[in-house]
Motif scaffolding. Sequence first.
Motif, PDB file in Angstrom:
ATOM      1  N   ALA A  43     -20.608  30.795  12.309  1.00 21.57           N
ATOM      2  CA  ALA A  43     -20.645  31.286  10.944  1.00 21.57           C
ATOM      3  C   ALA A  43     -21.995  30.931  10.335  1.00 21.57           C
ATOM      4  CB  ALA A  43     -19.518  30.670  10.130  1.00 21.57           C
ATOM      5  N   TYR A  44     -22.619  31.907   9.713  1.00 17.12           N
ATOM      6  CA  TYR A  44     -23.925  31.729   9.098  1.00 17.12           C
ATOM      7  C   TYR A  44     -23.782  31.821   7.583  1.00 17.12           C
ATOM      8  CZ  TYR A  44     -25.648  32.727  13.782  1.00 17.12           C
ATOM      9  OH  TYR A  44     -25.884  32.695  15.137  1.00 17.12           O
ATOM     10  N   ASP A  45     -24.518  30.989   6.868  1.00 23.43           N
ATOM     11  CA  ASP A  45     -24.591  31.119   5.417  1.00 23.43           C
ATOM     12  C   ASP A  45     -25.487  32.309   5.096  1.00 23.43           C
ATOM     13  OD1 ASP A  45     -22.960  28.947   4.842  1.00 23.43           O
ATOM     14  OD2 ASP A  45     -24.639  27.537   5.002  1.00 23.43           O
ATOM     15  N   VAL A  65     -20.582  35.497  12.051  1.00 16.97           N
ATOM     16  CA  VAL A  65     -19.960  35.792  10.770  1.00 16.97           C
ATOM     17  C   VAL A  65     -20.867  35.273   9.673  1.00 16.97           C
ATOM     18  CG1 VAL A  65     -17.953  35.348   9.305  1.00 16.97           C
ATOM     19  CG2 VAL A  65     -17.668  35.596  11.767  1.00 16.97           C
ATOM     20  N   ILE A  66     -21.115  36.112   8.663  1.00 16.02           N
ATOM     21  CA  ILE A  66     -21.956  35.713   7.542  1.00 16.02           C
ATOM     22  C   ILE A  66     -21.049  35.386   6.367  1.00 16.02           C
ATOM     23  CG2 ILE A  66     -23.756  36.440   5.945  1.00 16.02           C
ATOM     24  CD1 ILE A  66     -24.738  38.325   8.179  1.00 16.02           C
ATOM     25  N   ARG A  67     -21.160  34.147   5.882  1.00 18.60           N
ATOM     26  CA  ARG A  67     -20.377  33.721   4.717  1.00 18.60           C
ATOM     27  C   ARG A  67     -21.218  33.904   3.471  1.00 18.60           C
ATOM     28  NH1 ARG A  67     -18.866  28.217   7.499  1.00 18.60           N
ATOM     29  NH2 ARG A  67     -21.075  27.988   7.137  1.00 18.60           N
ATOM     30  N   PHE A  68     -20.611  34.479   2.448  1.00 17.50           N
ATOM     31  CA  PHE A  68     -21.317  34.601   1.165  1.00 17.50           C
ATOM     32  C   PHE A  68     -20.386  34.327   0.023  1.00 17.50           C
ATOM     33  CE2 PHE A  68     -19.676  38.750   2.146  1.00 17.50           C
ATOM     34  CZ  PHE A  68     -19.249  39.257   0.936  1.00 17.50           C
TER      35      PHE A  68
END
Length: 68
Positions: A43-45, A65-68
Amino acid sequence: MLTLYQKRIQGSLFGATNMTSDIPRQVQMYVTARSSSMNSSRAYDLGEITQGLEDMHAGVNIRGVIRF
């Protein structure tokens, strides 16, 4: 870069899912991935999008996965 490699951004809410075939397939993929150490995800910020793209092109992760 997304269009160059025919990638797309798709939301996860109300996605195109066929419950009768997709859910069993996803469960099988999860079980298989847990038994294999080479399938890894991360998971990437939001600020790490560039790193996520670099990892994708280098083959470091299967699904980022990009977390925002």
